[in-house]
Design a protein around this motif. Structure first.
Motif, PDB file in Angstrom:
ATOM      1  N   GLN A  94       5.594   0.776   0.683  1.00 33.98           N
ATOM      2  CA  GLN A  94       4.499   1.393  -0.185  1.00 33.98           C
ATOM      3  C   GLN A  94       3.044   0.768  -0.199  1.00 33.98           C
ATOM      4  O   GLN A  94       2.537   0.661   0.084  1.00 33.98           O
ATOM      5  N   THR A  97       2.105  -0.533   2.625  1.00 34.93           N
ATOM      6  CA  THR A  97       1.597  -0.535   4.150  1.00 34.93           C
ATOM      7  C   THR A  97       0.077   0.317   3.275  1.00 34.93           C
ATOM      8  O   THR A  97      -0.975   0.345   3.996  1.00 34.93           O
ATOM      9  N   TRP A 113      12.118  -2.819   7.858  1.00 33.80           N
ATOM     10  CA  TRP A 113      10.688  -2.029   7.357  1.00 33.80           C
ATOM     11  C   TRP A 113      10.578  -0.497   7.762  1.00 33.80           C
ATOM     12  O   TRP A 113      10.462   0.382   7.637  1.00 33.80           O
TER      13      TRP A 113
END
Length: 133
Positions: A94, A97, A113
Motif C-alpha cells: 500500500q 502504491t 507484488w
C-alpha cells in the motif's frame, strides 16, 4: 515444495510423538493430513510452519507457509491479514502504491507484488470472499 526429512518430535520429559517422518509435497498440489486425535497432526503442521522446532530432521520449504490454528481464540483480536502473517507485506504494498519509495517497503514486500490478489483469490476459494483481509 515442502520437503520433510527424518522429522521426529517429542515433548520435553514425554514420549516421542512421531519419529523419522519423510514427506514431499509438490508445489500447487493438494494433500491431506489425517489421523486420530493426539497423533501429532497439529504439531507436525506447526513444525512445517516454523512455529516449533522438531527434535531432529530438516524442513525445506520453497515459498511461504501459513498456519491457521485449529483453536482460533488467541487470534480473535487480529485481522485476517495479521493472522496469516501477511499484514506487513500488504502495508508495504500500500505504501509503495501510494508513492512512497522507502527501501524498507521494498524489502518487506520482497517482490511479492500479487500478495493481495492471491490472498483475495484464496478467500474466494475458501468461500470467504465477503471478508476483508
Amino acid at each position: 515444495m515442502i520437503l520433510l526429512q527424518n522429522i521426529s518430535f517429542g515433548f520435553p520429559g514425554g514420549n516421542l510423538l512421531f519419529n523419522h517422518i519423510n514427506i514431499t509435497i509438490q508445489s500447487h498440489s493438494r494433500s491431506a493430513l489425517v489421523g486420530s486425535n493426539g497423533t501429532g497432526k497439529s504439531t507436525l503442521l506447526k513444525i512445517i510452519a516454523g512455529e516449533i522446532q522438531s527434535s531432529e530432521g530438516t524442513v525445506n520449504i520453497d515459498g511461504d507457509i501459513f498456519y491457521v490454528p485449529q483453536i482460533f481464540g488467541n487470534c480473535n483480536h487480529l485481522t485476517i491479514a495479521e493472522c496469516l502473517k501477511i499484514d506487513q507485506k500488504l502495508h508495504a504494498l500500500q505504501k509503495i502504491t501510494d508513492g512512497e519509495v522507502d527501501e524498507i517497503y521494498f524489502e518487506t514486500l520482497n517482490d511479492d507484488w500479487d500478495i493481495e490478489e492471491r490472498s483475495h483469490q484464496a478467500l474466494e476459494y475458501w468461500g470467504l470472499g465477503n471478508f476483508k483481509l
